[in-house]
Scaffold this motif. Structure first.
Motif, PDB file in Angstrom:
ATOM      1  N   GLU A  25       0.891  -1.297  -0.116  1.00 22.64           N
ATOM      2  CA  GLU A  25      -0.097   0.064   0.203  1.00 22.64           C
ATOM      3  C   GLU A  25       0.824   1.313  -0.038  1.00 22.64           C
ATOM      4  OE1 GLU A  25      -2.372  -0.602   3.467  1.00 22.64           O
ATOM      5  OE2 GLU A  25      -3.883  -1.828   2.306  1.00 22.64           O
ATOM      6  N   THR A  26       1.921   1.147   0.683  1.00 23.51           N
ATOM      7  CA  THR A  26       2.909   2.405   0.834  1.00 23.51           C
ATOM      8  C   THR A  26       3.534   2.477  -0.620  1.00 23.51           C
ATOM      9  OG1 THR A  26       3.328   1.921   3.383  1.00 23.51           O
ATOM     10  CG2 THR A  26       4.996   3.442   1.794  1.00 23.51           C
ATOM     11  N   VAL A  27       4.033   1.598  -1.276  1.00 27.95           N
ATOM     12  CA  VAL A  27       4.750   1.899  -2.504  1.00 27.95           C
ATOM     13  C   VAL A  27       4.004   2.198  -3.765  1.00 27.95           C
ATOM     14  CG1 VAL A  27       7.090   0.660  -1.916  1.00 27.95           C
ATOM     15  CG2 VAL A  27       5.025  -0.731  -3.125  1.00 27.95           C
ATOM     16  N   SER A 339      11.027   3.227  -9.694  1.00 25.19           N
ATOM     17  CA  SER A 339      11.793   2.788  -8.728  1.00 25.19           C
ATOM     18  C   SER A 339      10.935   3.204  -7.360  1.00 25.19           C
ATOM     19  CB  SER A 339      13.089   3.816  -8.844  1.00 25.19           C
ATOM     20  OG  SER A 339      13.649   4.029  -7.449  1.00 25.19           O
ATOM     21  N   ILE A 340      10.783   1.949  -6.570  1.00 21.79           N
ATOM     22  CA  ILE A 340      10.341   2.294  -5.283  1.00 21.79           C
ATOM     23  C   ILE A 340      11.213   2.961  -4.327  1.00 21.79           C
ATOM     24  CG2 ILE A 340       8.740   0.211  -5.909  1.00 21.79           C
ATOM     25  CD1 ILE A 340      10.606  -1.221  -3.761  1.00 21.79           C
ATOM     26  N   SER A 342      12.012   5.643  -4.345  1.00 20.85           N
ATOM     27  CA  SER A 342      11.521   7.081  -4.306  1.00 20.85           C
ATOM     28  C   SER A 342      10.493   7.060  -3.355  1.00 20.85           C
ATOM     29  CB  SER A 342      10.943   7.600  -5.505  1.00 20.85           C
ATOM     30  OG  SER A 342       9.701   6.349  -5.905  1.00 20.85           O
ATOM     31  N   VAL A 343      10.115   6.026  -2.667  1.00 19.04           N
ATOM     32  CA  VAL A 343       9.156   5.912  -1.737  1.00 19.04           C
ATOM     33  C   VAL A 343       9.507   5.317  -0.268  1.00 19.04           C
ATOM     34  CG1 VAL A 343       6.978   5.042  -0.862  1.00 19.04           C
ATOM     35  CG2 VAL A 343       6.987   5.700  -3.253  1.00 19.04           C
ATOM     36  N   VAL A 344      10.379   4.300  -0.460  1.00 24.61           N
ATOM     37  CA  VAL A 344      11.181   3.729   0.806  1.00 24.61           C
ATOM     38  C   VAL A 344      12.453   3.725   1.052  1.00 24.61           C
ATOM     39  CG1 VAL A 344       9.232   2.110   0.751  1.00 24.61           C
ATOM     40  CG2 VAL A 344      11.291   1.397  -0.333  1.00 24.61           C
ATOM     41  N   GLY A 345      13.272   4.482   0.183  1.00 28.01           N
ATOM     42  CA  GLY A 345      14.726   4.811   0.400  1.00 28.01           C
ATOM     43  C   GLY A 345      15.395   3.683   0.045  1.00 28.01           C
ATOM     44  N   HIS A 346      16.740   3.723  -0.035  1.00 24.91           N
ATOM     45  CA  HIS A 346      17.764   2.873  -0.434  1.00 24.91           C
ATOM     46  C   HIS A 346      18.494   2.218   0.948  1.00 24.91           C
ATOM     47  CE1 HIS A 346      20.549   0.933  -2.373  1.00 24.91           C
ATOM     48  NE2 HIS A 346      21.345   1.812  -2.903  1.00 24.91           N
ATOM     49  N   SER A 347      17.704   1.026   1.111  1.00 20.39           N
ATOM     50  CA  SER A 347      18.217   0.141   2.289  1.00 20.39           C
ATOM     51  C   SER A 347      19.438  -0.568   1.989  1.00 20.39           C
ATOM     52  CB  SER A 347      17.108  -0.299   2.787  1.00 20.39           C
ATOM     53  OG  SER A 347      16.270  -1.310   1.769  1.00 20.39           O
ATOM     54  N   PRO A 370       4.607   3.386  -8.823  1.00 16.98           N
ATOM     55  CA  PRO A 370       5.103   4.605  -9.478  1.00 16.98           C
ATOM     56  C   PRO A 370       6.535   5.058  -8.847  1.00 16.98           C
ATOM     57  CG  PRO A 370       3.635   5.152  -7.595  1.00 16.98           C
ATOM     58  CD  PRO A 370       3.891   3.766  -7.706  1.00 16.98           C
ATOM     59  N   THR A 371       7.182   5.873  -9.495  1.00 19.48           N
ATOM     60  CA  THR A 371       8.221   6.532  -9.315  1.00 19.48           C
ATOM     61  C   THR A 371       7.793   7.994  -8.610  1.00 19.48           C
ATOM     62  OG1 THR A 371       9.498   5.833 -11.172  1.00 19.48           O
ATOM     63  CG2 THR A 371      10.465   7.624  -9.968  1.00 19.48           C
ATOM     64  N   ALA A 372       7.893   8.059  -7.292  1.00 19.55           N
ATOM     65  CA  ALA A 372       7.437   9.351  -6.600  1.00 19.55           C
ATOM     66  C   ALA A 372       8.379  10.389  -6.846  1.00 19.55           C
ATOM     67  CB  ALA A 372       7.289   8.889  -5.192  1.00 19.55           C
ATOM     68  N   ASN A 373       7.880  11.779  -6.988  1.00 15.71           N
ATOM     69  CA  ASN A 373       8.522  13.103  -6.938  1.00 15.71           C
ATOM     70  C   ASN A 373       9.259  13.280  -8.482  1.00 15.71           C
ATOM     71  OD1 ASN A 373       8.106  13.695  -4.231  1.00 15.71           O
ATOM     72  ND2 ASN A 373      10.146  12.307  -3.526  1.00 15.71           N
ATOM     73  N   LEU A 374       8.667  12.446  -9.302  1.00 13.09           N
ATOM     74  CA  LEU A 374       9.094  12.712 -10.674  1.00 13.09           C
ATOM     75  C   LEU A 374       8.208  13.789 -11.460  1.00 13.09           C
ATOM     76  CD1 LEU A 374      10.915  12.007 -13.322  1.00 13.09           C
ATOM     77  CD2 LEU A 374       9.838  10.084 -13.563  1.00 13.09           C
TER      78      LEU A 374
END
Length: 421
Positions: A25-27, A339-340, A342-347, A370-374
């Motif tokens: 749901e988040t991504v 790219s997810i 853009s939502v959950v960062g680079h872990s 989606p790619t957020a912030n694009l």
């Protein structure tokens, strides 16, 4: 006969809502989880934002001894593995211990606990010669990253193959691939495969500050990571874990369990070029893509969606765009890429497994995250990056790619079960 490998259970510990359902749901909601770092005072650092997991070990049933012994990353891995087993309809009593294995990926291991313990034994760096009398008895566990795999194996009672894969930011992809190979070769019947990292600590933040890889956009955390956007300024550090239940496809069907996806092909390459640099033509990632498709016996135009590495650095996004074009040819212009991160960062090492989970869920739900912030596409990144909003479409085959420091390039192909025979 080589066995076909199915994903039948998914467990996730990620920023945003808890569990696999919350992760999806988040991504797909496309709302970034970034905020100013809360786990320590980040005031002295260039990049002060991260995607933190709101994690309560008590709520997840970890005992006081487990909480005392296990690093944060190990706790993530164990909780994700428990969810994956439950999701796959498996009780511990169902498992044959010697036919159950574990493979966990991690880039930085038990960083949080190692840094904490060093601060204690050195009196916060004041002592050049540390005093071991103040060290935790579990300090050796934090030094050896393989303790993450051991903790998952202990918790699940798995006595089969167990290992840790550490190949930087491709660790998660590579760990799932290793688990897949063990199932294919008959070395186990069930593999718990995935990755975990909890790198949000002063030492990690300082390392990425030094090379200016992370975003300095501290005044607007939500928009700090903008993959494929012309205004992008770096990635946002994240944390988390994803663990998958892998098993033989025929066995999964025989026990009537839901199959999310089949893992069809995998390949990895190294550019043997530079610790952090990438060649602009993307040749090594393209070679991994082509080899993974060859193993899967799927043509380039059979791919419906690319789950991108998409870190949000200028170098990576252009390199990856070139690699996708080179690996998929003209078909690259006809399919969605997103790219997810853009939502959950680079872990770091965990993200590859988290992205495999997202790929399997995209197949299961016919929905592209989606790619957020694009909002301002980079002209050099001219593919369909699914900006801002998720997209409903038929998704039967996904290519998931990863790129890591040291030149590691990995690609995995997943498909709907039975899609390609």
């Amino acid at each position: 006969m080589t066995r076909r490998v199915a994903i039948t259970g998914i467990g996730a510990v990620t920023p945003g809502a808890p569990g696999t359902r919350g992760f999806w749901e988040t991504v797909t909601g496309g709302k970034p989880t970034f905020r100013t770092i809360t786990s320590f005072d980040p005031a002295r650092f260039r990049s002060r934002v991260a995607a933190e997991v709101d994690f309560d070990p008590d709520r997840h049933g970890l005992t006081s001894r487990q909480r005392r012994r296990m690093d944060r990353a190990a706790q993530f891995a164990v909780v994700a593995a428990r969810e994956a087993l439950a999701d796959g309809g498996l009780l511990l009593s169902d498992l044959d211990p010697v036919r159950t294995g574990v493979t966990v990926g991690s880039a930085v291991g038990c960083t949080v606990s190692l840094e904490r313990e060093y601060a204690v034994v050195s009196d916060s760096g004041r002592l050049a010669v540390v005093d071991p009398a103040y060290a935790s008895p579990h300090l050796p566990d934090y030094l050896v990253p393989a303790s993450l795999a051991r903790e998952v194996a202990w918790d699940a009672g798995a006595e089969g193959p167990a290992c840790l894969v550490s190949t930087g930011c491709t660790s998660g992809l590579d760990a799932v691939a290793h688990g897949t190979e063990i199932i294919r070769d008959g070395g186990a019947d069930v593999m718990l495969a995935g990755a975990a990292d909890a790198p949000i600590s002063p030492i990690t933040v300082a390392c990425f500050d030094a090379i200016k890889a992370t975003s300095p956009d501290n005044d607007d955390p939500e928009h700090a990571c903008r993959p494929f956007d012309a205004t992008r300024a770096g990635f946002v550090l994240g944390e988390g874990a994803a663990m998958l239940v892998l098993e033989d496809l025929d066995a999964a069907r025989a026990r009537g369990v839901h199959v999310y996806a089949e893992i069809r092909g995998f390949a990895s390459r190294c550019n043997a070029f530079h610790m952090t640099g990438l060649r602009p033509d993307g040749a090594e990632m393209a070679a991994a893509i082509e080899a993974a498709l060859d193993e899967a016996r799927i043509p380039a135009d059979g791919v419906d969606y690319v789950n991108a590495h998409g870190s949000g650095t200028r170098q990576n996004d252009r390199h990856e765009t070139a690699a996708i074009k080179r690996g998929l040819g003209e078909h690259a212009y006809r399919l969605p890429v997103s790219s997810i991160k853009s939502v959950v960062g680079h872990s770091l090492g965990a993200i590859g497994a988290i992205e495999v989970a997202a790929s399997a869920l995209a197949i299961d739900h016919d929905l592209v995250p989606p790619t957020a912030n694009l909002h301002h596409p980079d002209p050099e990144c001219d593919l369909d990056y699914v900006p801002v909003c998720a997209r409903e479409q038929r998704v039967e085959t996904v290519l998931s790619v990863g790129s890591g420091f040291g030149g590691f390039q990995s690609a995995m192909v997943l498909s709907a079960p039975g899609r390609w025979g």
